[in-house]
Design a protein around this motif. Structure first.
Motif, PDB file in Angstrom:
ATOM      1  N   ILE A  88       0.831  -1.198   0.000  1.00 35.08           N
ATOM      2  CA  ILE A  88       0.000   0.000   0.000  1.00 35.08           C
ATOM      3  C   ILE A  88       0.870   1.254   0.000  1.00 35.08           C
ATOM      4  O   ILE A  88       1.866   1.322   0.711  1.00 35.08           O
ATOM      5  CB  ILE A  88      -0.882   0.040   1.271  1.00 35.08           C
ATOM      6  CG1 ILE A  88      -1.737  -1.214   1.406  1.00 35.08           C
ATOM      7  CG2 ILE A  88      -1.717   1.314   1.338  1.00 35.08           C
ATOM      8  CD1 ILE A  88      -2.914  -1.296   0.522  1.00 35.08           C
ATOM      9  N   ALA A  89       0.451   2.243  -0.790  1.00 35.56           N
ATOM     10  CA  ALA A  89       1.007   3.594  -0.719  1.00 35.56           C
ATOM     11  C   ALA A  89      -0.114   4.485  -0.205  1.00 35.56           C
ATOM     12  O   ALA A  89      -1.160   4.591  -0.835  1.00 35.56           O
ATOM     13  CB  ALA A  89       1.481   4.068  -2.084  1.00 35.56           C
ATOM     14  N   VAL A  90       0.079   5.082   0.939  1.00 33.13           N
ATOM     15  CA  VAL A  90      -0.921   5.975   1.518  1.00 33.13           C
ATOM     16  C   VAL A  90      -0.627   7.381   1.032  1.00 33.13           C
ATOM     17  O   VAL A  90       0.461   7.907   1.243  1.00 33.13           O
ATOM     18  CB  VAL A  90      -0.876   5.927   3.061  1.00 33.13           C
ATOM     19  CG1 VAL A  90      -1.847   6.933   3.646  1.00 33.13           C
ATOM     20  CG2 VAL A  90      -1.185   4.528   3.544  1.00 33.13           C
ATOM     21  N   VAL A  91      -1.600   7.966   0.370  1.00 31.56           N
ATOM     22  CA  VAL A  91      -1.462   9.335  -0.123  1.00 31.56           C
ATOM     23  C   VAL A  91      -2.430  10.184   0.696  1.00 31.56           C
ATOM     24  O   VAL A  91      -3.643  10.029   0.588  1.00 31.56           O
ATOM     25  CB  VAL A  91      -1.792   9.426  -1.623  1.00 31.56           C
ATOM     26  CG1 VAL A  91      -1.652  10.861  -2.112  1.00 31.56           C
ATOM     27  CG2 VAL A  91      -0.892   8.478  -2.415  1.00 31.56           C
ATOM     28  N   GLY A  92      -1.865  11.009   1.516  1.00 31.03           N
ATOM     29  CA  GLY A  92      -2.662  11.788   2.461  1.00 31.03           C
ATOM     30  C   GLY A  92      -2.539  11.140   3.826  1.00 31.03           C
ATOM     31  O   GLY A  92      -3.109  10.089   4.077  1.00 31.03           O
ATOM     32  N   CYS A  93      -1.747  11.715   4.694  1.00 36.58           N
ATOM     33  CA  CYS A  93      -1.404  11.096   5.982  1.00 36.58           C
ATOM     34  C   CYS A  93      -1.967  11.875   7.160  1.00 36.58           C
ATOM     35  O   CYS A  93      -1.349  11.957   8.213  1.00 36.58           O
ATOM     36  CB  CYS A  93       0.115  10.978   6.104  1.00 36.58           C
ATOM     37  SG  CYS A  93       0.836   9.983   4.809  1.00 36.58           S
ATOM     38  N   GLY A  94      -3.126  12.413   6.968  1.00 38.98           N
ATOM     39  CA  GLY A  94      -3.751  13.202   8.031  1.00 38.98           C
ATOM     40  C   GLY A  94      -4.439  12.348   9.078  1.00 38.98           C
ATOM     41  O   GLY A  94      -4.200  11.145   9.206  1.00 38.98           O
ATOM     42  N   ARG A  95      -5.313  12.989   9.831  1.00 35.65           N
ATOM     43  CA  ARG A  95      -5.972  12.385  10.976  1.00 35.65           C
ATOM     44  C   ARG A  95      -6.735  11.105  10.632  1.00 35.65           C
ATOM     45  O   ARG A  95      -6.622  10.108  11.345  1.00 35.65           O
ATOM     46  CB  ARG A  95      -6.924  13.419  11.593  1.00 35.65           C
ATOM     47  CG  ARG A  95      -7.686  12.954  12.793  1.00 35.65           C
ATOM     48  CD  ARG A  95      -8.534  14.074  13.389  1.00 35.65           C
ATOM     49  NE  ARG A  95      -9.129  14.953  12.410  1.00 35.65           N
ATOM     50  CZ  ARG A  95     -10.336  14.773  11.864  1.00 35.65           C
ATOM     51  NH1 ARG A  95     -11.076  13.764  12.204  1.00 35.65           N
ATOM     52  NH2 ARG A  95     -10.797  15.636  10.976  1.00 35.65           N
ATOM     53  N   ILE A  96      -7.495  11.106   9.569  1.00 33.39           N
ATOM     54  CA  ILE A  96      -8.294   9.921   9.239  1.00 33.39           C
ATOM     55  C   ILE A  96      -7.399   8.760   8.829  1.00 33.39           C
ATOM     56  O   ILE A  96      -7.643   7.612   9.217  1.00 33.39           O
ATOM     57  CB  ILE A  96      -9.332  10.262   8.161  1.00 33.39           C
ATOM     58  CG1 ILE A  96     -10.343  11.257   8.743  1.00 33.39           C
ATOM     59  CG2 ILE A  96     -10.027   9.012   7.660  1.00 33.39           C
ATOM     60  CD1 ILE A  96     -11.296  11.852   7.749  1.00 33.39           C
ATOM     61  N   ALA A  97      -6.344   9.036   8.088  1.00 36.71           N
ATOM     62  CA  ALA A  97      -5.399   7.971   7.721  1.00 36.71           C
ATOM     63  C   ALA A  97      -4.746   7.391   8.968  1.00 36.71           C
ATOM     64  O   ALA A  97      -4.652   6.168   9.122  1.00 36.71           O
ATOM     65  CB  ALA A  97      -4.336   8.505   6.768  1.00 36.71           C
ATOM     66  N   ARG A  98      -4.304   8.268   9.871  1.00 32.23           N
ATOM     67  CA  ARG A  98      -3.616   7.812  11.093  1.00 32.23           C
ATOM     68  C   ARG A  98      -4.538   7.092  12.057  1.00 32.23           C
ATOM     69  O   ARG A  98      -4.151   6.121  12.697  1.00 32.23           O
ATOM     70  CB  ARG A  98      -2.971   8.998  11.819  1.00 32.23           C
ATOM     71  CG  ARG A  98      -1.735   9.542  11.175  1.00 32.23           C
ATOM     72  CD  ARG A  98      -1.021  10.537  12.091  1.00 32.23           C
ATOM     73  NE  ARG A  98      -1.902  11.434  12.800  1.00 32.23           N
ATOM     74  CZ  ARG A  98      -2.316  12.626  12.351  1.00 32.23           C
ATOM     75  NH1 ARG A  98      -1.917  13.043  11.167  1.00 32.23           N
ATOM     76  NH2 ARG A  98      -3.111  13.377  13.087  1.00 32.23           N
ATOM     77  N   ASN A  99      -5.774   7.566  12.199  1.00 34.70           N
ATOM     78  CA  ASN A  99      -6.663   7.042  13.229  1.00 34.70           C
ATOM     79  C   ASN A  99      -7.640   5.963  12.753  1.00 34.70           C
ATOM     80  O   ASN A  99      -8.230   5.284  13.591  1.00 34.70           O
ATOM     81  CB  ASN A  99      -7.459   8.183  13.865  1.00 34.70           C
ATOM     82  CG  ASN A  99      -6.559   9.169  14.575  1.00 34.70           C
ATOM     83  OD1 ASN A  99      -5.491   8.816  15.051  1.00 34.70           O
ATOM     84  ND2 ASN A  99      -6.973  10.417  14.636  1.00 34.70           N
TER      85      ASN A  99
END
Length: 82
Positions: free
Chosen positions: A6-17
């Motif tokens: 997986i490549a996560v694009v966008g590492c903000g709150r929703i991605a982290r939590n």
């Protein structure tokens, strides 16, 4: 079963939590890349997920060289309310 990278694009709150904790429970999934316009957000994912911090263009370059049957793309778009 084949490993899904997986490549996560966008590492903000929703991605982290939400997204990343859920993905980390799956046996055949590895978060390999973390990309964000704000580099510090991506760096927060480096240690807990052993992810490479990169810019989107680098992750896309890797994807170009993949077997297209192995390439899966999911786009989740969120707008922050101010």
């Amino acid at each position: 079963m084949k490993m899904t990278v997986i490549a996560v694009v966008g590492c903000g709150r929703i991605a982290r939590n939400a997204h990343l904790p859920a993905l980390s429970t799956l046996e055949n999934v590895r978060v390999k890349y973390a990309c964000d316009l704000i580099e510090e957000k991506a760096k927060k994912l480096q240690e807990p997920y052993n992810a490479f911090v990169t810019i989107l263009e680098e992750a896309l370059e890797v994807a170009k060289n993949m077997d297209k049957e192995d390439l899966k793309i999911s786009v989740v778009q969120w707008y922050e309310l101010i």
